[in-house]
Design a protein around this motif. Structure first.
Motif, PDB file in Angstrom:
ATOM      1  N   THR A   1       3.414   2.869   1.759  1.00 36.11           N
ATOM      2  CA  THR A   1       3.617   4.283   1.940  1.00 36.11           C
ATOM      3  C   THR A   1       4.055   4.349   3.374  1.00 36.11           C
ATOM      4  O   THR A   1       3.295   3.984   4.376  1.00 36.11           O
ATOM      5  CB  THR A   1       2.509   5.292   1.564  1.00 36.11           C
TER       6      THR A   1
ATOM      7  N   SER B   1       4.427  -4.410   4.385  1.00 36.32           N
ATOM      8  CA  SER B   1       4.721  -5.313   3.229  1.00 36.32           C
ATOM      9  C   SER B   1       4.505  -6.975   3.606  1.00 36.32           C
ATOM     10  O   SER B   1       4.258  -7.623   2.330  1.00 36.32           O
ATOM     11  CB  SER B   1       6.190  -5.399   2.922  1.00 36.32           C
TER      12      SER B   1
ATOM     13  N   SER C   1       8.459  -9.499   0.026  1.00 38.26           N
ATOM     14  CA  SER C   1       8.722  -8.656  -1.156  1.00 38.26           C
ATOM     15  C   SER C   1       9.154  -9.555  -2.327  1.00 38.26           C
ATOM     16  O   SER C   1       8.721  -9.500  -3.450  1.00 38.26           O
ATOM     17  CB  SER C   1       9.975  -7.827  -0.547  1.00 38.26           C
TER      18      SER C   1
ATOM     19  N   ASP D   1      10.101  -1.332   0.480  1.00 35.90           N
ATOM     20  CA  ASP D   1       8.859  -0.610  -0.282  1.00 35.90           C
ATOM     21  C   ASP D   1       9.570   0.408  -1.419  1.00 35.90           C
ATOM     22  O   ASP D   1       8.878   0.258  -2.683  1.00 35.90           O
ATOM     23  CB  ASP D   1       8.616   0.457   0.899  1.00 35.90           C
ATOM     24  N   ALA D   2      10.666   0.745  -1.213  1.00 38.60           N
ATOM     25  CA  ALA D   2      10.943   1.775  -2.405  1.00 38.60           C
ATOM     26  C   ALA D   2      11.610   0.805  -3.556  1.00 38.60           C
ATOM     27  O   ALA D   2      11.202   1.274  -4.882  1.00 38.60           O
ATOM     28  CB  ALA D   2      12.352   2.568  -1.863  1.00 38.60           C
TER      29      ALA D   2
ATOM     30  N   GLU E   1      10.058  -1.765  -4.495  1.00 38.20           N
ATOM     31  CA  GLU E   1       8.906  -2.257  -5.233  1.00 38.20           C
ATOM     32  C   GLU E   1       8.251  -1.175  -5.873  1.00 38.20           C
ATOM     33  O   GLU E   1       7.697  -1.297  -7.192  1.00 38.20           O
ATOM     34  CB  GLU E   1       7.974  -2.913  -4.042  1.00 38.20           C
ATOM     35  N   SER E   2       8.562   0.022  -5.402  1.00 36.07           N
ATOM     36  CA  SER E   2       7.636   1.024  -6.096  1.00 36.07           C
ATOM     37  C   SER E   2       8.436   1.424  -7.378  1.00 36.07           C
ATOM     38  O   SER E   2       7.785   1.450  -8.519  1.00 36.07           O
ATOM     39  CB  SER E   2       7.964   2.241  -5.281  1.00 36.07           C
ATOM     40  N   GLU E   3       9.758   1.318  -7.327  1.00 34.48           N
ATOM     41  CA  GLU E   3      10.474   1.772  -8.658  1.00 34.48           C
ATOM     42  C   GLU E   3      10.405   0.491  -9.647  1.00 34.48           C
ATOM     43  O   GLU E   3       9.876   0.910 -10.750  1.00 34.48           O
ATOM     44  CB  GLU E   3      12.172   1.681  -8.155  1.00 34.48           C
TER      45      GLU E   3
ATOM     46  N   ARG F   1       7.541  -1.333  -9.931  1.00 26.67           N
ATOM     47  CA  ARG F   1       6.267  -0.983 -10.563  1.00 26.67           C
ATOM     48  C   ARG F   1       6.217  -0.105 -11.498  1.00 26.67           C
ATOM     49  O   ARG F   1       5.541  -0.082 -12.405  1.00 26.67           O
ATOM     50  CB  ARG F   1       5.287  -0.950  -9.351  1.00 26.67           C
ATOM     51  N   HIS F   2       6.855   1.029 -11.083  1.00 23.83           N
ATOM     52  CA  HIS F   2       6.930   2.271 -12.118  1.00 23.83           C
ATOM     53  C   HIS F   2       7.830   2.155 -13.546  1.00 23.83           C
ATOM     54  O   HIS F   2       7.131   2.369 -14.342  1.00 23.83           O
ATOM     55  CB  HIS F   2       7.282   3.405 -11.326  1.00 23.83           C
TER      56      HIS F   2
END
Length: 426
Positions: free
Chosen positions: A2, A13, A358, A417-418, A420-422, A424-425
């Motif tokens: 975050t 990361s 990553s 970071d973005a 990896e978040s996408e 995961r979701h």
């Protein structure tokens, strides 16, 4: 992940998991050594323990050198000296010649030898190879037309060409000591077999008499002078003149006949006391001034130094874990490394660390084996199928060129970071 990392910090990361808090009784990083622990500073006892092996080796090497020098000097003292009664001296042959009316005189300089040359004189040169080129030239000029006899004892390739022109010395000595004359020279035929085996010679002179051959080359040459009544005798071995060998075979007969043809025998022993040789204008190199055998001594010292270095060299063994005096937080390590990257402008290394971390985390999320996590042809298609917005250039993001400034590095960290978040979701 975050937020965006500070430019002076390593992005999170690539940050390892934090270590647990240190226990209350953990020693401090600035604490001194425990009570009773000795200092690591070198002490005389430690220095002696480390260097005693080298000192012992040097002492043994020095003792061996002194012993060899004593043995060699003792064994060669008075060699071919008509005044010496030692085994390698020549006093016996001089005394026998004296009883037969031949007087022996010892000279030690080139000028004395040159002035003594004459029709009633036999000039014996004991060690021709010790003479310099200028000495050999001057000596040959004095004996060439003197009508006397010149006897050269074991001249080598260095001196034979000047003192006996037209004669060459073979570098391979005779394997046999006792040889038969096999020639018509009266002195050799009367003496018979003698210990003449040594340096062998070759000549094209038509009037030369070659005696005592070994493997086709003679070890004794008789060379008559072309313009006088004199002659030159080249003897390849000094054994027939030694006190310890004179009574063997025909050594005495051959020595007396070669040296007793004139009423006077001038025995020339070249030495360092020759003042004329010391002041000659001949240019000699530094290596010519070093005593014989220095090359072997230098080689032995080099081998000894290499062995000592190999013995005392530090040997790197397997890695062993070391217990740190304190437990360091993982965040401190990451921040310290980030500062080092920034100080060195190593944005390429920082970007590579971010992308590698990553890719390692994204690969198992999209079903790519760990072994192919860093292969773009495998990872990029798998990621594209899991994204809601397929318009991103994943190859440029995960395998692209390093950023050009700190702002671009921060933007790269945010995009990773973005991503990896996408994933995961999804």
């Amino acid at each position: 992940m975050t937020g965006s990392p500070h430019p002076t910090e390593m992005p999170r990361s690539a940050e390892p998991s934090p270590s647990p808090e240190p226990p209350p009784d953990a020693p401090s990083a600035t604490a001194g050594p425990p009570h009773g622990e000795t200092s690591l500073a070198p002490t005389p006892r430690r220095l002696w323990t480390r260097s005693r092996g080298i000192v012992l080796a040097l002492v043994l090497l020095l003792a061996a050198g002194v012993a060899i020098a004593v043995v060699r000097s003792g064994g060669q003292h008075g060699r071919l000296d008509p005044r010496s009664a030692e085994p390698h001296g020549s006093r016996a042959v001089a005394e026998i010649l004296g009883r037969n009316g031949v007087s022996t005189r010892v000279v030690t300089t080139t000028e004395e030898a040159r002035s003594a040359a004459g029709p009633e004189t036999t000039l014996l040169v004991a060690n021709p190879d010790l003479l310099t080129e200028r000495q050999r030239t001057r000596l040959h000029a004095a004996t060439e037309n003197s009508a006397g006899r010149t006897v050269l004892i074991a001249p080598g390739p260095r001196s034979i060409g000047t003192l006996a022109p037209g004669v060459t010395a073979d570098t391979t000595p005779s394997t046999d000591s006792a040889l038969a004359p096999a020639c018509s020279l009266p002195a050799a035929r009367r003496a018979g077999t003698a210990d003449t085996g040594g340096i062998r010679y070759d000549t094209l002179a038509p009037d030369a008499e070659a005696c005592y051959p070994s493997d086709g080359l003679p070890s004794l040459l008789h060379l008559p002078a072309p313009r006088s009544q004199g002659d030159t005798v080249v003897l390849g071995s000094p054994d027939i003149l030694f006190n310890s060998r004179l009574d063997e075979r025909g050594n005495a007969s051959l020595a007396l006949q070669l040296l007793g043809s004139r009423p006077t025998l001038v025995w020339y022993l070249p030495s360092l006391s020759d003042d004329r040789a010391a002041t000659e204008t001949e240019r000699r190199s530094f290596f010519d001034l070093i005593p014989a055998g220095w090359r072997w001594a230098a080689l032995q010292l080099a081998i000894a130094a290499a062995l000592a270095a190999l013995w005392r060299a530090r040997r790197l063994g397997p890695l062993v874990p070391e217990r740190l005096p304190v437990v360091i937080r993982a965040s401190e390590t990451v921040e310290g490394r980030a500062r080092l990257y920034r100080r060195a402008d190593a944005r390429d290394r920082a970007a590579d660390a971010l992308r590698t971390a990553s890719r390692s985390r994204l690969a198992p999320l999209v079903g790519v084996p760990p072994a192919q996590a860093h292969a773009p042809e495998t990872l990029v298609p798998a990621l594209s199928s899991h994204l809601r917005s397929p318009g991103q250039d994943l190859h440029l993001l995960l395998f692209g060129a390093p950023p050009g400034n700190d702002a671009a590095l921060i933007a790269l960290a945010d995009r990773l970071d973005a991503l990896e978040s996408e994933v995961r979701h999804s």
